[in-house]
Design a protein around this motif. Structure first.
Motif, PDB file in Angstrom:
ATOM      1  N   ASP A 892       0.819  -1.213  -0.057  1.00  0.00           N
ATOM      2  CA  ASP A 892       0.036  -0.018   0.086  1.00  0.00           C
ATOM      3  C   ASP A 892       0.838   1.135  -0.093  1.00  0.00           C
ATOM      4  O   ASP A 892       1.322   1.626   0.954  1.00  0.00           O
ATOM      5  CB  ASP A 892      -0.999  -0.025   1.364  1.00  0.00           C
ATOM      6  CG  ASP A 892      -1.844   1.354   1.328  1.00  0.00           C
ATOM      7  OD1 ASP A 892      -2.475   1.614   0.272  1.00  0.00           O
ATOM      8  OD2 ASP A 892      -1.734   1.812   2.226  1.00  0.00           O
ATOM      9  N   VAL A 897       1.748  -4.454   4.151  1.00  0.00           N
ATOM     10  CA  VAL A 897       0.952  -4.716   5.050  1.00  0.00           C
ATOM     11  C   VAL A 897       0.713  -6.442   4.904  1.00  0.00           C
ATOM     12  O   VAL A 897       0.205  -6.868   3.962  1.00  0.00           O
ATOM     13  CB  VAL A 897      -0.700  -4.034   4.941  1.00  0.00           C
ATOM     14  CG1 VAL A 897      -1.513  -4.569   6.169  1.00  0.00           C
ATOM     15  CG2 VAL A 897      -0.564  -2.543   5.144  1.00  0.00           C
ATOM     16  N   CYS A 906       1.791  -3.670   9.835  1.00  0.00           N
ATOM     17  CA  CYS A 906       2.046  -2.608   9.129  1.00  0.00           C
ATOM     18  C   CYS A 906       3.795  -2.366   9.145  1.00  0.00           C
ATOM     19  O   CYS A 906       3.887  -1.972  10.142  1.00  0.00           O
ATOM     20  CB  CYS A 906       1.143  -1.413   9.402  1.00  0.00           C
ATOM     21  SG  CYS A 906       1.420   0.040   8.170  1.00  0.00           S
ATOM     22  N   THR A 930      -6.258  -3.128   1.156  1.00  0.00           N
ATOM     23  CA  THR A 930      -6.338  -1.986   1.679  1.00  0.00           C
ATOM     24  C   THR A 930      -7.378  -1.230   0.798  1.00  0.00           C
ATOM     25  O   THR A 930      -7.186  -1.513  -0.253  1.00  0.00           O
ATOM     26  CB  THR A 930      -5.192  -1.308   1.852  1.00  0.00           C
ATOM     27  OG1 THR A 930      -4.309  -1.443   0.744  1.00  0.00           O
ATOM     28  CG2 THR A 930      -4.292  -2.041   3.001  1.00  0.00           C
ATOM     29  N   GLY A 934      -5.734   3.808   2.928  1.00  0.00           N
ATOM     30  CA  GLY A 934      -4.822   2.888   3.800  1.00  0.00           C
ATOM     31  C   GLY A 934      -5.546   1.877   4.878  1.00  0.00           C
ATOM     32  O   GLY A 934      -4.841   1.342   5.630  1.00  0.00           O
ATOM     33  N   ASN A 935      -6.785   1.916   4.978  1.00  0.00           N
ATOM     34  CA  ASN A 935      -7.567   1.170   6.197  1.00  0.00           C
ATOM     35  C   ASN A 935      -7.497  -0.153   5.664  1.00  0.00           C
ATOM     36  O   ASN A 935      -7.344  -0.599   4.338  1.00  0.00           O
ATOM     37  CB  ASN A 935      -9.228   1.423   6.215  1.00  0.00           C
ATOM     38  CG  ASN A 935      -9.407   2.747   6.613  1.00  0.00           C
ATOM     39  OD1 ASN A 935      -8.804   3.387   7.811  1.00  0.00           O
ATOM     40  ND2 ASN A 935     -10.079   3.834   5.963  1.00  0.00           N
ATOM     41  N   VAL A 936      -7.456  -1.324   6.485  1.00  0.00           N
ATOM     42  CA  VAL A 936      -6.883  -2.437   6.208  1.00  0.00           C
ATOM     43  C   VAL A 936      -8.093  -3.436   6.490  1.00  0.00           C
ATOM     44  O   VAL A 936      -8.727  -3.500   7.521  1.00  0.00           O
ATOM     45  CB  VAL A 936      -5.766  -2.918   7.252  1.00  0.00           C
ATOM     46  CG1 VAL A 936      -5.186  -4.553   6.812  1.00  0.00           C
ATOM     47  CG2 VAL A 936      -4.471  -2.110   6.896  1.00  0.00           C
ATOM     48  N   ASN A 951      -6.083   3.093   9.272  1.00  0.00           N
ATOM     49  CA  ASN A 951      -4.886   3.063   8.764  1.00  0.00           C
ATOM     50  C   ASN A 951      -3.522   3.383   9.780  1.00  0.00           C
ATOM     51  O   ASN A 951      -2.509   3.252   9.353  1.00  0.00           O
ATOM     52  CB  ASN A 951      -4.523   4.306   7.778  1.00  0.00           C
ATOM     53  CG  ASN A 951      -5.288   5.514   8.014  1.00  0.00           C
ATOM     54  OD1 ASN A 951      -5.111   5.714   9.370  1.00  0.00           O
ATOM     55  ND2 ASN A 951      -5.341   6.295   6.978  1.00  0.00           N
TER      56      ASN A 951
END
Length: 1002
Positions: A892, A897, A906, A930, A934-936, A951
């Protein structure tokens, strides 16, 4: 299920591959199959300790450990102590209620082959036989074979009721497997011990094992603990054999230890130090009392009543579960529900009474997962039933114990010898030792544990299983007998404090305000004939502070959270002035739990007492606004801004109030919330309890214990209807004081766009491990059939690309090309438009997760390292990974990640860890992706869940669940161009539109 064929010289990687496939790529029939590889008490340790333990097991002799710890819990006066005595065939005429915790050891042991209890004589600790078996592998093999044979016969005999063919199989086993005769030749063993440390014995081994109860030893007032010399036989192995009555290992037995817990509410705060997942629990209730569910109450002023509810004990035990899979037949720790007092019930009414109790129990527990702890129910009279009734209970205890994961766990031989050495010192009157003593014991030539970390790992394990009490920050008090600590607690917590203290002002402070002075603690310790307590008073204070039994508020003064006075919520608010018109209040922040142990508020209030200023009610008498379940603290020295903390049956609620005319209320709310989150996590870890909360809110003048609204729902809409006030509230005004620093990009809502089946026919079987979306095309890896499945985003025009290898993971290279990691150390580059393999890359190790970024492939090799390579397979550089079990990865931007089965990592582009998010509910993470911010997102196939983590790793939520149609999801992919999330099951796929939080907060 298909398993990779791998070379013998890569056996370690092969084992990991098989483990991965077993954990993740199972069919529904085998969903229950994953089991603990390490003992549960080792699983609770750090990753470094697990690795250290595995290496120790590979490098030393080991022997199986059979042990049964029985915990008797329940409300007071239901016959727990009488039940314990009946189990041990003892007289019950002089029974009085338990004061604290009584630990009864070595009164019995259980034959692990037939389950028979050895009672009525001083029993020998089975460590001697375990050591002999470890030194005689042939004998150990015979015992194992005999044990397996007995288990096979038991299973087949059970089958005979339904299957006549089982008769033949039973006879084959009985005829073909000879009975085992155990022999052990010790003629060549050393048989001497050092004279200086020779341990006196009488009549063989009687004195060495004459510890009927550690409480009795305390009553004998052995006050010279520290003056006692450390017992250190020069030749420990010889000592084992010379102090045993026979040189032949006997039939293997499990040592049985019984813990009798007081039912009075005063002891709930101290029970926490002894509850464990490594026990069989007997929950004792009165047959004549109805089973009812705890009601939701505003505060816990009367929390002493919760012990009257059977579901309270179910919940308490459920907090110590070792698995989270609701489809397991039973959870550890196991529970047996014992109803006593049958003699007080009309005999003709007993069948109807039992039927009514069963109906009430089903109504209270329903389909909740905590029901899985219950193995059986018993209805007994402690005074009238013959021993046969209790024999059935003994058998049930054995059956439950041998099904636990820790039954027969293998431990290093040197650990068993060190346990034996500890027992020798306990038998000579040592209640505690220092860490330097433990170092010397570890240096014994027959034990040879020289590294500090190896010794600490042993102590952590012993603490986790409840054999000793050990805190690393209090190294000079390693408690060998937990009963000794329970007796120290009893001095302060018991409601049976001697009348001679009742006139003291210090006693009145304790009774009415929950304050206890150092001088009163000293007097209470001394009154129990415990000069050992006085000699260790400093260390005992540290332990009680660590367990939040006491909290220091002044040089010579402590608060006891469990003994804080009761009051009503309205009275507390009135006394502080919270209901006044000039008092400004924030909304309520509510941490809503499935279950909240009463001791939890003690821990939280202890943290607040240490970090904030308890609000004073009256400056003359110095009383604080500290009550059972309700506490108020000053945020700063001015006292103008305060934090109100309260506890209901299932909720911790926080509210900030301000009397200031110049400051806005709530500026510190977000900081308080983040600190409290961290505290909750530390409490959960410290006591190894599986509890979690969901974030809820309530309007400022509402009742915080009911009609709360979950944060995700609140944040996804501009306003909501309040049932209590029958009006609409503006949503952001409710949550914004507490969530000002919440990631604004965190997704809060999802909408199903499309769901479709990717099977061409009903009879077709698929196993999908990963998926991607390229424009309007969806691609899936089918590892069961060695192929890619391709269709459009409507689920039509399905076609396949056959492969020569098993496909695992996949990444997008361009609009027409994908790269697939496969079995056989292979990556295949595939043109999905033509259906052809354009090139094949051979890797140096087994490849799994794969991601494409900046013209390079990032490939997980052997679960432990990333190879960065170009599309020809040339390795440009390598990147170390933070775990040796990484299975999937996504690149990402400038971050890597990756996931293993429990955690998200991360990392920077060079592999440096930025943050780690560990899940305690999920232990089967499969795929990771992601979004634009950048939220996983990760899939958990056993819980049918997709979880999203912010993130920065600070926030998470269960994003999709079984209610959204998920069924063992594995593959996951986020289309960043269209903000669409693709999730796949084995037979279908889902496309979801994802929306983020559009509310901006400064």
């Amino acid at each position: 299920m298909r398993v990779l064929s791998q070379q013998a010289d890569d056996s370690d990687i092969q084992k990991k591959s098989v483990k991965y496939i077993t954990l993740h790529l199972t069919t529904k029939k085998n969903k229950k199959g994953a089991s603990h590889i390490l003992p549960e008490a080792i699983n609770q340790l750090s990753e470094q300790d697990k690795i250290r333990f595995s290496k120790l097991m590979q490098s030393s002799q080991n022997e199986n450990r059979y042990f049964v710890r029985i915990m008797l819990v329940g409300k007071e006066s239901v016959g727990k102590t009488c039940l314990l005595r009946r189990l041990l065939k003892e007289d019950i005429s002089d029974v009085s209620s338990t004061d604290g915790v009584d630990i009864v050891v070595r009164r019995c042991k259980i034959n692990i082959e037939d389950g028979k209890w050895k009672i009525g004589e001083v029993t020998d600790d089975d460590k001697v036989n375990r050591i002999k078996r470890a030194l005689s592998p042939n004998e150990r093999a015979k015992i194992t074979a005999e044990n397996n044979r007995e288990m096979d016969l038991a299973k087949l005999r059970k089958m005979q009721k339904n299957d006549s063919s089982a008769q033949d199989e039973t006879s084959k086993i009985e005829k073909n497997v000879p009975s085992m005769e155990l022999k052990h030749d010790v003629s060549n063993e050393k048989t001497t011990t050092t004279d200086i440390n020779e341990i006196p014995t009488k009549e063989g081994n009687e004195t060495h094992h004459n510890e009927l109860s550690t409480k009795e030893n305390l009553d004998e007032n052995i006050d010279n603990n520290e003056s006692l010399a450390l017992v250190m036989p020069g030749d420990l192995v010889s000592h084992v054999f010379t102090n045993s009555a026979t040189n032949t290992p006997s039939k293997p037995h499990a040592l049985c230890e019984l813990w009798d817990f007081a039912g009075q509410k005063e002891f709930y705060a101290t029970h926490q130090a002894f509850l464990t997942s490594n026990a069989v629990y007997l929950v004792v209730a009165d047959i004549n009392e109805d089973i009812s569910k705890q009601g939701i109450s505003q505060y816990f002023a009367d929390f002493q009543d919760v012990g009257e509810y059977v579901d309270f004990w179910f919940d308490s035990i459920h907090c110590h579960r070792t698995v989270d899979d609701p489809e397991s037949e039973h959870f550890d720790p196991p529970m047996l529900l014992v109803f006593t007092g049958k003699d007080k019930c009309d005999k003709t009414y007993i069948p109807k009474r039992i039927e009514k109790l069963n109906e009430q129990l089903d109504k209270v527990l329903g389909y909740q997962s905590k029901h899985h702890h219950l193995h059986d129910k018993f209805y007994l009279s402690n005074t009238e039933d013959p021993d046969n009734a209790f024999k059935r209970l003994r058998t049930a205890i054995f059956d439950a114990a041998r099904k636990m994961d820790n039954w027969g766990q293998a431990l290093p031989m040197k650990w068993i010898l060190l346990e034996y050495l500890i027992e020798l010192n306990k038998d000579q009157g040592r209640n505690f030792i220092k860490f330097t003593d433990m170092i010397n014991m570890g240096k014994h030539p027959d034990i040879n544990i020289l590294e500090k970390e190896d010794l600490l790992m042993f102590l952590r394990f012993q603490h986790n299983v409840g054999n000793i009490i050990f805190f690393e920050n209090i190294p000079d008090l390693i408690i060998l007998k937990p009963q000794w600590l329970a007796d120290a607690f009893r001095c302060l917590v018991s409601d049976r404090i001697e009348p001679k203290f009742h006139h003291l002002s210090d006693y009145k402070l304790l009774k009415y305000h929950g304050k206890v002075s150092k001088s009163l603690i000293s007097k209470l310790f001394e009154s129990k004939k415990g000069s050992q307590f006085l000699g260790q008073q400093g260390n005992l204070h540290q332990i009680m502070e660590k367990l939040d039994i006491i909290v220091k508020v002044d040089t010579d003064l402590y608060i006891m959270p469990s003994n804080m006075p009761a009051s009503t919520f309205e009275d507390v608010c009135k006394n502080v002035g919270i209901r006044n018109s000039d008092c400004k209040r924030t909304s309520w922040l509510c941490l809503k739990f499935d279950f909240l142990p009463p001791s939890f508020f003690n821990h939280l209030s202890a943290w607040f007492i240490r970090n904030y200023i308890p609000s004073k009610l009256d400056s003359d008498n110095g009383s604080f606004a500290l009550y059972r379940g309700i506490c108020i603290f000053d945020i700063d020295s001015s006292g103008c801004e305060k934090i109100l903390v309260t506890m209901s049956t299932d909720t911790i609620a926080l509210q900030v109030v301000s009397f200031s005319k110049h400051r806005d209320v709530g500026k510190t709310c977000n900081d308080i919330y983040n600190k409290v989150k961290d505290v909750v996590e530390k409490i959960r870890k410290s006591y190894k309890v599986k509890i979690s909360f969901k974030l809820h809110f309530k309007c400022s003048d509402g009742d915080c214990y009911k009609d709360t609204i979950v944060y995700e729902t609140l944040a996804s809409q501009q306003e909501y209807f309040c049932p209590q006030h029958k009006t609409a509230h503006q949503s952001d005004l409710i949550y914004s004081p507490w969530m000002k620093n919440e990631a604004v990009s965190f997704p809060v809502s999802v909408t199903l766009r499309q769901q479709f089946n990717i099977k061409k026919s009903e009879n077709e079987s698929l196993n999908i491990s990963s998926c991607i979306k390229i424009d309007n095309t969806l691609v899936f890896t089918d590892y069961l059939n060695n192929r890619l499945i391709i269709c459009n985003s409507d689920g039509i025009d399905i076609h396949h690309i056959p492969l020569s290898y098993i496909p695992w993971y996949m990444t997008v290279v361009n609009i027409n090309t994908v790269a697939v990691s496969c079995s056989g150390r292979t990556i295949q580059i595939i043109n999905i438009s033509t259906g052809s393999v354009t090139s094949t890359i051979n890797t140096s190790g087994y490849c799994y997760g794969i991601s494409y970024n900046d013209n390079n492939l990032y490939v997980v090799i052997n679960y432990s390292i990333i190879h960065v390579m170009d599309l020809t397979g040339k390795v440009i550089r390598t990147i170390p990974l933070p775990s040796d079990g990484i299975n999937d990865i996504t690149v990402d931007r400038d971050r890597l990640v990756c996931i293993d089965v429990t955690s998200i990592y991360c990392c920077s582009s060079n592999g440096k860890l930025i943050w780690k998010f560990k899940f305690y509910k999920f232990k089967d993470l499969c795929g990771v992706t992601t979004d634009n911010e950048g939220n996983v997102y990760v899939t958990s196939y056993k819980t049918d869940t997709v979880v999203v983590v912010s993130n920065d790793g600070q926030h998470h939520r269960e994003f999709l669940t079984k209610s959204d149609g998920l069924n063992e999801p594995r593959g996951i992919y986020f289309d960043k161009n269209n903000k669409i999330l693709l999730v796949c099951n084995d037979d279908g796929a889902f496309l979801f539109d994802v929306k983020k939080n559009e509310n901006k907060h400064e």
